[in-house]
Design a protein around this motif. Structure first.
Motif, PDB file in Angstrom:
ATOM      1  N   ALA A 263     -14.974  -4.245   2.203  1.00 32.88           N
ATOM      2  CA  ALA A 263     -16.091  -4.544   1.306  1.00 32.88           C
ATOM      3  C   ALA A 263     -15.594  -4.984  -0.064  1.00 32.88           C
ATOM      4  O   ALA A 263     -16.080  -5.963  -0.639  1.00 32.88           O
ATOM      5  CB  ALA A 263     -16.998  -3.316   1.184  1.00 32.88           C
ATOM      6  N   ARG A 264     -14.594  -4.282  -0.603  1.00 30.50           N
ATOM      7  CA  ARG A 264     -14.097  -4.593  -1.940  1.00 30.50           C
ATOM      8  C   ARG A 264     -13.333  -5.911  -1.966  1.00 30.50           C
ATOM      9  O   ARG A 264     -13.460  -6.706  -2.904  1.00 30.50           O
ATOM     10  CB  ARG A 264     -13.199  -3.458  -2.435  1.00 30.50           C
ATOM     11  N   ALA A 265     -12.537  -6.163  -0.935  1.00 29.29           N
ATOM     12  CA  ALA A 265     -11.717  -7.372  -0.917  1.00 29.29           C
ATOM     13  C   ALA A 265     -12.549  -8.643  -0.851  1.00 29.29           C
ATOM     14  O   ALA A 265     -12.167  -9.666  -1.421  1.00 29.29           O
ATOM     15  CB  ALA A 265     -10.737  -7.331   0.253  1.00 29.29           C
ATOM     16  N   PHE A 266     -13.695  -8.567  -0.166  1.00 30.55           N
ATOM     17  CA  PHE A 266     -14.484  -9.781   0.029  1.00 30.55           C
ATOM     18  C   PHE A 266     -15.849  -9.734  -0.640  1.00 30.55           C
ATOM     19  O   PHE A 266     -16.675 -10.619  -0.432  1.00 30.55           O
ATOM     20  CB  PHE A 266     -14.652 -10.049   1.532  1.00 30.55           C
TER      21      PHE A 266
ATOM     22  N   ALA B  69      -6.724 -11.828  -0.670  1.00 32.93           N
ATOM     23  CA  ALA B  69      -7.159 -12.022   0.700  1.00 32.93           C
ATOM     24  C   ALA B  69      -7.367 -13.517   0.868  1.00 32.93           C
ATOM     25  O   ALA B  69      -7.573 -14.240  -0.101  1.00 32.93           O
ATOM     26  CB  ALA B  69      -8.460 -11.268   0.975  1.00 32.93           C
ATOM     27  N   VAL B  70      -7.324 -13.981   2.097  1.00 37.48           N
ATOM     28  CA  VAL B  70      -7.346 -15.426   2.321  1.00 37.48           C
ATOM     29  C   VAL B  70      -8.628 -16.058   1.785  1.00 37.48           C
ATOM     30  O   VAL B  70      -8.644 -17.173   1.310  1.00 37.48           O
ATOM     31  CB  VAL B  70      -7.176 -15.726   3.824  1.00 37.48           C
ATOM     32  N   ALA B  71      -9.733 -15.324   1.835  1.00 28.60           N
ATOM     33  CA  ALA B  71     -11.019 -15.908   1.450  1.00 28.60           C
ATOM     34  C   ALA B  71     -11.253 -15.918  -0.057  1.00 28.60           C
ATOM     35  O   ALA B  71     -12.271 -16.405  -0.520  1.00 28.60           O
ATOM     36  CB  ALA B  71     -12.151 -15.158   2.136  1.00 28.60           C
ATOM     37  N   ASN B  72     -10.305 -15.364  -0.827  1.00 29.37           N
ATOM     38  CA  ASN B  72     -10.407 -15.394  -2.295  1.00 29.37           C
ATOM     39  C   ASN B  72     -11.686 -14.754  -2.815  1.00 29.37           C
ATOM     40  O   ASN B  72     -12.459 -15.355  -3.552  1.00 29.37           O
ATOM     41  CB  ASN B  72     -10.309 -16.832  -2.819  1.00 29.37           C
ATOM     42  N   GLY B  73     -11.920 -13.528  -2.439  1.00 29.11           N
ATOM     43  CA  GLY B  73     -13.118 -12.818  -2.877  1.00 29.11           C
ATOM     44  C   GLY B  73     -12.971 -12.231  -4.263  1.00 29.11           C
ATOM     45  O   GLY B  73     -11.930 -12.337  -4.902  1.00 29.11           O
ATOM     46  N   PRO B  74     -14.022 -11.595  -4.775  1.00 34.10           N
ATOM     47  CA  PRO B  74     -14.009 -11.020  -6.128  1.00 34.10           C
ATOM     48  C   PRO B  74     -13.354  -9.648  -6.143  1.00 34.10           C
ATOM     49  O   PRO B  74     -14.004  -8.637  -5.959  1.00 34.10           O
ATOM     50  CB  PRO B  74     -15.506 -10.930  -6.461  1.00 34.10           C
ATOM     51  N   TYR B  75     -12.065  -9.610  -6.385  1.00 32.46           N
ATOM     52  CA  TYR B  75     -11.323  -8.365  -6.229  1.00 32.46           C
ATOM     53  C   TYR B  75     -11.320  -7.484  -7.473  1.00 32.46           C
ATOM     54  O   TYR B  75     -11.029  -6.299  -7.394  1.00 32.46           O
ATOM     55  CB  TYR B  75      -9.848  -8.660  -5.874  1.00 32.46           C
ATOM     56  N   GLY B  76     -11.558  -8.051  -8.638  1.00 29.36           N
ATOM     57  CA  GLY B  76     -11.399  -7.271  -9.852  1.00 29.36           C
ATOM     58  C   GLY B  76      -9.927  -7.000 -10.109  1.00 29.36           C
ATOM     59  O   GLY B  76      -9.054  -7.776  -9.744  1.00 29.36           O
TER      60      GLY B  76
END
Length: 296
Positions: free
Chosen positions: A38-41, A99-106
């Motif tokens: 959840a956090r990674a993406f 992560a490969v999808a470049n999510g909002p990681y903070g």
């Protein structure tokens, strides 16, 4: 019955990136949880749960839920289905905290693994200049640059280039390009490009015409003769070689940079400090004509 390979092809690209993350996290951290995904993406908990369930359906038995860690751990017969888990592929991903999808990681470590790197100077041009260079490469067009060379004779003059490839040597970036001024292919350090303009004229010389870029040679390396036997043995283990020879195939245009990065003693009498230059080159006479600047 649908095979795992067939099921992989049926998974959408964005979903596959999350499944790759699940595999990398599970294997290298030893556990992957719903909150990790959840956090990674930037997903909701129910959406992350759905991804974990989907992974279990596509790779049954790969992950097993462990109540003590509130997450999934690799099963006894774990085998990667979606991710390339080789260290050479995974370590840069972990180091970049992506992560490969470049999510909002903070600011959190999405793989939970602290890493560090050398604080090397950036040595890069500004965004406008770089964009002109990359557009010329992408559209196969000519490029006008103002270039500051280390040679006083050539410094500061405008040049017309036909760039074909960006190169990262680990210490700096340069662009490989045909130079109309000198009628040959050369390396131009990005940080020395003072200005650039992507022109409307099509480039005529691509990478396929750059012989030193196309052709490869083999570096034949051995531990430095100044090291004792245990050190030489450890060095071969360090390079993952079971015999007595390290062979690396490399483009002729990149030979000098490779010798620098590997710390190869390029003197004829192997007179450099073996603890600073741990490798020697066996086929110097074959290599030197293509990278004379890297030889002492």
């Amino acid at each position: 019955m649908i095979t795992k390979g067939k099921m992989r092809l049926d998974v959408k690209w964005a979903t596959r990136q999350r499944l790759q993350y699940i595999e990398i996290m599970a294997w290298y951290a030893g556990v992957v949880t719903r909150s990790d995904v959840a956090r990674a993406f930037g997903l909701s908990d129910p959406a992350a749960t759905k991804d974990l369930k989907l992974y279990g359906d596509l790779a049954p038995g790969n992950l097993v839920y462990n109540h003590s860690v509130f997450g999934f751990v690799p099963g006894a017969g774990f085998a990667a289905v979606f991710a390339d888990l080789t260290p050479a592929v995974v370590l840069p991903v972990i180091a970049a905290n992506l992560a490969v999808a470049n999510g909002p990681y903070g600011d959190g470590l999405i793989y939970g693994l602290p890493t560090a790197s050398l604080p090397l100077p950036a040595r890069l041009p500004n965004a406008h200049t770089l964009a002109q260079i990359t557009r010329a490469i992408h559209d196969r067009r000519k490029l006008r640059v103002g270039y500051r060379s280390l040679s006083r004779r050539e410094s500061g003059t405008d040049r017309i280039l036909e760039p074909h490839t960006l190169v990262n040597t680990g210490l700096r970036w340069h662009v490989r390009a045909y130079s109309e001024d000198t009628c040959d292919f050369r390396d131009f350090v990005l940080s020395r490009v003072m200005a650039a303009e992507c022109l409307e004229m099509a480039a005529e010389s691509g990478g396929q015409y750059d012989d030193d870029w196309v052709e490869q040679v083999s570096l034949r390396l051995v531990p430095h003769s100044g090291l004792d036997a245990p050190a030489r043995e450890s060095l071969m283990l360090d390079y993952g070689v079971s015999g007595e020879l390290i062979e690396v195939n490399v483009r002729r245009a990149l030979l000098g940079y490779m010798l620098q990065r590997l710390g190869v003693d390029t003197t004829r009498d192997h007179s450099l400090n073996p603890h600073a230059y741990q490798l020697m080159l066996l086929n110097r006479d074959e290599i030197e004509p293509f990278a004379a600047w890297a030889f002492s």
